[in-house]
Motif scaffolding. Structure first.
Motif, PDB file in Angstrom:
ATOM      1  N   TRP A 233       3.501-127.403 -74.030  1.00 31.02           N
ATOM      2  CA  TRP A 233       4.245-128.489 -74.688  1.00 31.02           C
ATOM      3  C   TRP A 233       3.444-129.132 -75.810  1.00 31.02           C
ATOM      4  CZ3 TRP A 233       2.140-133.398 -74.587  1.00 31.02           C
ATOM      5  CH2 TRP A 233       1.077-133.592 -73.693  1.00 31.02           C
ATOM      6  N   ASP A 257       5.755-134.591 -87.038  1.00 26.61           N
ATOM      7  CA  ASP A 257       5.424-135.043 -85.687  1.00 26.61           C
ATOM      8  C   ASP A 257       4.280-136.044 -85.783  1.00 26.61           C
ATOM      9  OD1 ASP A 257       4.878-135.463 -83.044  1.00 26.61           O
ATOM     10  OD2 ASP A 257       4.360-133.393 -82.562  1.00 26.61           O
ATOM     11  N   GLU A 505       2.595-142.874 -75.769  1.00 31.15           N
ATOM     12  CA  GLU A 505       3.756-142.042 -76.091  1.00 31.15           C
ATOM     13  C   GLU A 505       3.470-140.564 -75.825  1.00 31.15           C
ATOM     14  OE1 GLU A 505       2.316-144.063 -78.353  1.00 31.15           O
ATOM     15  OE2 GLU A 505       3.789-145.490 -79.133  1.00 31.15           O
ATOM     16  N   ARG A 509       5.329-137.932 -73.307  1.00 29.89           N
ATOM     17  CA  ARG A 509       5.725-136.572 -73.669  1.00 29.89           C
ATOM     18  C   ARG A 509       5.210-135.570 -72.639  1.00 29.89           C
ATOM     19  NH1 ARG A 509       4.387-134.248 -79.642  1.00 29.89           N
ATOM     20  NH2 ARG A 509       5.984-135.795 -80.220  1.00 29.89           N
ATOM     21  N   TYR A 513       7.537-133.091 -70.423  1.00 24.81           N
ATOM     22  CA  TYR A 513       7.580-131.705 -70.888  1.00 24.81           C
ATOM     23  C   TYR A 513       6.565-130.768 -70.238  1.00 24.81           C
ATOM     24  CZ  TYR A 513      10.617-133.285 -74.693  1.00 24.81           C
ATOM     25  OH  TYR A 513      11.661-133.811 -75.428  1.00 24.81           O
ATOM     26  N   GLU A 532      15.850-135.412 -74.854  1.00 27.35           N
ATOM     27  CA  GLU A 532      15.408-134.589 -75.971  1.00 27.35           C
ATOM     28  C   GLU A 532      15.730-135.256 -77.304  1.00 27.35           C
ATOM     29  OE1 GLU A 532      13.442-131.628 -77.682  1.00 27.35           O
ATOM     30  OE2 GLU A 532      13.804-131.574 -75.522  1.00 27.35           O
ATOM     31  N   MET A 535      13.365-138.304 -77.770  1.00 28.18           N
ATOM     32  CA  MET A 535      11.994-137.880 -78.039  1.00 28.18           C
ATOM     33  C   MET A 535      11.848-137.352 -79.461  1.00 28.18           C
ATOM     34  SD  MET A 535       9.983-138.436 -75.424  1.00 28.18           S
ATOM     35  CE  MET A 535       8.612-137.312 -75.571  1.00 28.18           C
ATOM     36  N   ALA A 539       9.322-139.034 -82.400  1.00 31.29           N
ATOM     37  CA  ALA A 539       8.251-138.277 -83.030  1.00 31.29           C
ATOM     38  C   ALA A 539       8.199-138.475 -84.535  1.00 31.29           C
ATOM     39  CB  ALA A 539       8.401-136.792 -82.716  1.00 31.29           C
TER      40      ALA A 539
END
Length: 600
Positions: A233, A257, A505, A509, A513, A532, A535, A539
């Motif tokens: 991930w 990202d 954060e 994640r 994931y 999803e 998230m 990002a």
């Protein structure tokens, strides 16, 4: 050891005789007691005499009796031999010997534990030659560190060791909460944030002596992407990695990202030497090589030994050597007034009249939770049934009943969504929910580790659900087994810990994931789709403050789907030897070896 067993048999064969008192005996009687031939009896007695265990005076001539004097109590002998084994580094063998005789020899186990405690803590030795003063910190842990490959580690203890053995492209400072240079001293991103170029330090050495080059970085990241379902991930946004020369490379992403640099700072993304990894194969996890401040010189089922890596580009640590002895059960047996610094939580009380010892206390950012498998066919696929279970499994009630070091967890800012749940419905409503969800009393499978705190949690959950007519079957698995996606998908419930640190954060994640954690396998399809989307939006937001509303929305969504129930965080308490300075606990409740030094 066979000779120890023979000595104990010899003493047991004359139960009324005092230790240290000469005894008339024939060689034939000795052979009968030892169940051996006359020749072997003679050899055995000579061995015991050479060790100082017995004094043997053989009779001269036919019919003359011999004289034997047993010099040691059996318990003292076993303790002495166990100590000798420990001093040789054979800790597992010593522990096995104590376990073998502990039930028959009074106070043996207690005396061994007391002596073992005295072996821990700081040690300063003076050696001839270039080394001079050698500062050693000796600790204990309850299991070996069998796997220290960054892309495969599961436990926080393993992650902590990896942190001292390897470096990443960048590092995260938990105090300033900023990204700092590590192997890369400079980096730049394209305007759209999809292309990152990293400039590597020159002269960075791996522990086996070779200089690090950009190809090692490319190899390390691709290796994680291709061979680590647990931590893949982290690199999900990477499209390609291009090496421009030995010290410059470019990483291209699918989309912008803002957590990418934080991801590169995770221990799982550590840089490894391509040649050594390929040469060692599976053995790399046992004897890893990185660029970190310490290097592995021994790693087996008795101890993990780290030595300082003097050429470390980040500055030499103060300690020269760290020994972590594998002593199962030691944390329970330890006495707090001995010279030790444990790397595990200590539940006992020390003598507070001695002000020289210092207490180090911290509430872990990590937290214990139970996840509910909404992706599996059956009653848990119904949100109403998951909500019902969540109402039965109250973190507050569990903490009140089990107590210990358990304290209320702060879950990603303490979002209101996870304040304690509502009351369990009455019997009529329970029956209605059971019928609507098709639950007919079958046992739900709960998986967890066999560690004491996990066992207590699992049994508490079993009893709480049983009270309302829901059957739970507990199954225990090793950390490696519980990281398998197939097992996680089979489980109805999993009691596990979430890895949370100051990279809030990114920790979220990971929680959602990571292939080795249950939530990624337990979210139902609708919940997974909503998460999803949130998230992905988070990002693209630049600041942590602006990302917090997305975090709150994600937590609200998880709560509304009754995906998991937070139980508690652990209060980690440690006592530090008066001669140790620089002792502090990180977010996982572990000590940073790089900052510790020993005062005279």
């Amino acid at each position: 050891m066979q000779l120890v067993e023979q000595y104990i048999r010899l003493c047991a064969g004359r139960p009324t005789e005092e230790i240290g008192r000469p005894l008339d005996i024939s060689l034939a009687e000795v052979a009968a007691i030892l169940f051996c031939t006359l020749r072997n009896a003679t050899l055995t007695l000579k061995k015991m005499q050479s060790q100082g265990w017995v004094v043997w005076q053989p009779g001269r001539g036919r019919g003359n009796r011999s004289v034997i004097t047993c010099m040691l109590e059996p318990a003292d002998l076993v303790l002495t031999v166990a100590k000798e084994l420990v001093q040789k580094g054979e800790i597992r063998s010593a522990r096995e010997m104590i376990d073998q005789y502990r039930s028959d020899l009074q106070a043996l186990d207690e005396n061994f534990s007391r002596w073992m405690n005295s072996q821990f803590g700081p040690r300063v030795m003076r050696e001839k030659g270039n080394r001079g003063r050698v500062d050693t910190l000796r600790l204990f842990y309850n299991r070996p560190f069998a796997g220290l490959d960054p892309i495969h580690i599961v436990l926080r203890s393993e992650s902590h060791m990896v942190k001292h053995l390897f470096d990443c492209l960048v590092r995260f400072d938990p105090v300033t909460r900023t990204i700092e240079p590590a192997i890369a001293f400079y980096w730049e991103a394209s305007e759209e944030g999809k292309q990152w170029t990293f400039y590597l330090r020159k002269g960075v050495l791996f522990h086996h002596g070779r200089q690090l080059v950009a190809e090692d970085v490319r190899f390390s990241l691709l290796r994680l992407m291709e061979h680590s379902y647990k931590h893949r991930w982290l690199a999900a946004s990477i499209v390609s990695i291009m090496v421009k020369d030995d010290h410059v490379l470019t990483i291209c992403l699918h989309e912008r990202d803002e957590l990418f640099l934080q991801a590169l700072s995770k221990d799982y993304m550590a840089i490894v030497p391509q040649d050594y990894v390929q040469q060692m194969g599976d053995q790399f996890a046992q004897m890893p090589v990185g660029t970190g401040p310490f290097r592995v010189v021994r790693n087996d089922d008795s101890m993990l030994v780290l030595e300082v890596f003097t050429p470390y580009f980040g500055g030499r640590p103060f300690l020269d050597r760290i020994e972590i002895w594998c002593v199962p059960g030691m944390a329970v047996e330890a006495q707090a007034d001995e010279t030790l610094l444990s790397v595990t939580a200590l539940d006992y009380q020390r003598d507070t009249s001695d002000p020289a010892w210092s207490d180090v206390v911290r509430l872990e950012d990590c937290f214990q939770y139970v996840s509910l498998n909404g992706a599996k066919d059956g009653p848990l696929s119904h949100r109403a049934f998951r909500r019902l279970l969540a109402s039965m499994i109250s973190g507050r009630a569990l903490r009140q009943d089990l107590q210990g070091a358990r304290e209320r967890a702060v879950i990603w800012g303490g979002a209101d969504s996870f304040h304690e749940k509502e009351e369990v419905p009455d019997s009529r409503e329970l029956a209605r929910i059971f019928e609507a969800c098709g639950y007919q009393g079958e046992a739900l499978l709960l998986y967890t580790y066999p560690d004491p705190d996990h066992v207590e949690d699992a049994e508490w959950i079993l009893n709480s659900c049983k009270e309302y007519g829901i059957a739970i079957e507990i199954r225990y698995a090793s950390p490696e087994e519980l990281a398998l996606p197939s097992l996680l998908r089979e489980a109805d419930l999993v009691v596990d810990s979430a890895n949370v640190d100051e990279r809030a954060e990114l920790s979220l994640r990971e929680f959602l994931y990571a292939g080795a954690l249950s939530i990624s396998h337990h979210l139902d399809p609708l919940g997974k789709e909503e998460i999803e989307h949130l998230m992905s939006q988070m990002a693209s937001v630049q600041t942590s403050q602006d990302r917090q509303p997305y975090v709150d929305s994600i937590m609200h969504t998880l709560a509304s789907y009754s995906t998991f129930v937070p139980l508690y965080s652990n209060r980690v308490e440690m006592i530090a030897h008066p001669r140790l300075s620089g002792v502090s606990l990180d977010a996982y409740g572990w000590i940073d070896f790089r900052r510790i030094f020993v005062r005279e």
